[in-house]
Design a protein around this motif. Structure first.
Motif, short mmCIF file in Angstrom:
data_model
loop_
_atom_site.label_atom_id
_atom_site.label_comp_id
_atom_site.label_asym_id
_atom_site.label_seq_id
_atom_site.Cartn_x
_atom_site.Cartn_y
_atom_site.Cartn_z
N GLY A 87 0.50 -0.77 -9.40
CA GLY A 87 0.28 -0.46 -7.99
C GLY A 87 1.51 -0.03 -7.23
O GLY A 87 1.46 0.14 -6.00
N LYS A 88 2.61 0.18 -7.93
CA LYS A 88 3.87 0.58 -7.29
C LYS A 88 4.25 1.98 -7.80
O LYS A 88 4.20 2.23 -9.00
CB LYS A 88 4.98 -0.42 -7.62
CG LYS A 88 4.64 -1.85 -7.22
CD LYS A 88 5.68 -2.83 -7.77
CE LYS A 88 5.30 -4.27 -7.46
NZ LYS A 88 6.28 -5.25 -8.03
N PRO A 89 4.63 2.89 -6.90
CA PRO A 89 4.97 4.26 -7.32
C PRO A 89 6.04 4.28 -8.40
O PRO A 89 7.08 3.65 -8.28
CB PRO A 89 5.47 4.91 -6.03
CG PRO A 89 4.84 4.11 -4.94
CD PRO A 89 4.75 2.71 -5.45
N ALA A 90 5.77 5.02 -9.47
CA ALA A 90 6.73 5.14 -10.57
C ALA A 90 7.69 6.29 -10.29
O ALA A 90 7.31 7.31 -9.71
CB ALA A 90 5.98 5.40 -11.89
N PHE A 91 8.94 6.14 -10.71
CA PHE A 91 9.92 7.19 -10.53
C PHE A 91 11.05 7.03 -11.52
O PHE A 91 11.22 5.98 -12.13
CB PHE A 91 10.48 7.18 -9.10
CG PHE A 91 11.38 6.01 -8.77
CD1 PHE A 91 12.77 6.13 -8.84
CD2 PHE A 91 10.86 4.78 -8.38
CE1 PHE A 91 13.60 5.05 -8.54
CE2 PHE A 91 11.69 3.70 -8.07
CZ PHE A 91 13.06 3.84 -8.15
N PHE A 92 11.80 8.10 -11.74
CA PHE A 92 13.09 7.96 -12.39
C PHE A 92 14.14 8.66 -11.56
O PHE A 92 13.83 9.27 -10.53
CB PHE A 92 13.08 8.38 -13.86
CG PHE A 92 12.97 9.86 -14.19
CD1 PHE A 92 13.82 10.80 -13.66
CD2 PHE A 92 12.03 10.28 -15.13
CE1 PHE A 92 13.74 12.14 -14.00
CE2 PHE A 92 11.94 11.63 -15.48
CZ PHE A 92 12.79 12.55 -14.91
N VAL A 93 15.39 8.52 -11.95
CA VAL A 93 16.51 9.05 -11.18
C VAL A 93 17.31 9.99 -12.06
O VAL A 93 17.60 9.67 -13.22
CB VAL A 93 17.41 7.92 -10.65
CG1 VAL A 93 18.68 8.48 -9.98
CG2 VAL A 93 16.65 7.05 -9.66
N GLY A 94 17.64 11.16 -11.53
CA GLY A 94 18.44 12.14 -12.26
C GLY A 94 19.58 12.66 -11.42
O GLY A 94 19.91 12.10 -10.37
#
Length: 295
Positions: A87-94
Motif C-alpha cells: 500500500g506504499k508507493p514503490a520507487f527507486f533512486v538514480g
C-alpha cells in the motif's frame, strides 16, 4: 566485462533524438515508469547514503511506476494508479540526467540528456573507478547478458556500427538484487502516499522540486533492508542534508539546464565541459589514449 566505450556512452546518454530508429525499451514490460529518463541507473541504499554523505545529494532523482490494470499492489496518487508495496508507493533512486552538449557515435554536437557525471567532451565518467561509482554502472552490461536482455552496447552497434560489446560471456550476478531481496535495499516504499499529491505530473515532466527529490532520498536512506519500515529521524536528517547540498555536479546540472537549447538541437555553440563542470570543481577525465576498455 570488456566493452569499447570510446566515443560511445550509449548507456549514459539519452541518444534517442539522434537515432535512426529510437528505442523505447524502458517503456516495455509490466510496469511503465512515470518519467521518461533513459537508462536511469538504480542505486542501492548504501550508495545513495554515500552520495548524500559526500555532499552529492543534489544529483539524485526518484522514479515511480504506473501499476498494471490488474495489479494487486497499487495506490492512487493524483488520479493515477501507482505501483506499490504494502500500500506504499514503490520507487527507486538514480542519477539525474540534465541536457548536455555531446557528440556520441561520431554525430555532431547535440543537446542530449546525459548523466550528471559524464564529461561531455571525452564521454568518460568523472567518477569511474571511484568509491562513489555505482555497482550497476560497474557491472554493466553484465546484468543484461545474465538476464538475456539486449544491452545498450548492442543497440549502438545495430544503429551506428563498430564493435562495442567485446565480451559476450555473462558474469556472476549472485549479488544482483531482484524480487523481495530488493525491498529496502534498491526498491523503496514511500510511507505516506498522501504526501505525494502533485508529484505524478511533476515526475512526468521531469521537474520535481528540490524538496520533492530530498523527500524521496530521505526515505530511501532511512529504509530498513527487507522491510517497508523507515527510520523517521534518519529520513528527516537526510532530507536536510540533501537540501543543503551544493555539489559541483548538482550546480553544473542546473547550469546546463539553463544554458541548453531544445533537446535534439544543434549544440555547436554551447560552452564546453571545462567551463561548466571543471570550473565548478569536477575532476578532469583522462581521455581514451590511456583508458582501458572495460565496464
Amino acid at each position: 566485462m570488456k566493452v569499447n566505450c570510446e566515443g560511445c556512452a550509449g548507456c549514459c546518454i539519452d541518444w534517442r533524438p539522434v537515432s535512426p530508429a529510437p528505442s523505447n525499451h524502458e517503456r516495455r514490460g509490466p510496469r511503465e515508469p512515470l518519467d521518461d529518463v533513459y537508462n536511469l541507473v538504480p542505486l542501492t541504499r548504501d550508495e545513495i547514503a554515500a552520495f548524500v554523505r559526500d555532499g552529492f545529494g543534489d544529483v539524485l532523482v526518484p522514479r515511480m511506476w504506473e501499476a498494471t490494470p490488474d495489479a494487486d499492489a497499487a495506490v492512487e496518487i493524483d488520479g493515477v494508479e501507482v505501483a506499490a508495496i504494502d500500500g506504499k508507493p514503490a520507487f527507486f533512486v538514480g542519477l539525474r540526467k540534465p541536457p548536455k552538449p555531446v557528440a556520441p557515435f561520431g554525430t555532431e554536437r547535440t543537446w542530449l540528456h546525459a548523466c550528471v557525471f559524464l564529461d561531455p567532451e571525452t564521454l568518460q565518467c568523472r567518477i569511474h573507478g571511484d568509491e562513489m561509482y555505482p555497482s550497476e554502472c560497474r557491472d554493466y552490461p553484465g546484468h543484461n547478458l545474465a538476464l538475456g536482455t539486449e544491452s545498450e552496447c548492442e543497440r549502438v552497434e545495430e544503429e551506428f556500427g563498430n564493435d562495442r560489446l567485446l565480451d559476450g560471456d555473462a558474469p556472476d550476478v549472485s549479488g544482483l538484487l531482484l524480487g523481495p531481496h530488493a525491498v529496502g535495499s534498491k526498491v523503496f516504499a514511500y510511507p505516506d502516499p498522501e504526501a505525494l499529491a502533485g508529484t505524478v505530473e511533476q515526475m512526468r515532466r521531469g521537474d520535481l522540486t528540490d524538496a520533492d527529490r530530498a523527500a524521496f532520498v530521505g526515505v530511501a536512506v532511512g529504509s530498513r533492508p527487507g522491510s517497508t519500515d523507515v527510520d523517521e529521524a534518519r529520513v528527516e536528517a537526510v532530507k536536510t542534508t540533501v537540501l543543503e547540498a551544493e555539489s559541483w555536479a548538482g550546480t553544473a546540472a542546473e547550469a546546463w539546464t539553463e544554458l541548453s537549447g531544445v533537446v535534439g538541437d544543434d549544440a555547436a555553440d554551447a560552452p564546453d565541459g571545462a567551463s561548466v563542470e571543471v570550473g565548478r570543481g569536477a575532476p578532469e577525465t583522462t581521455g581514451w589514449d590511456d583508458a582501458e576498455y572495460s565496464g
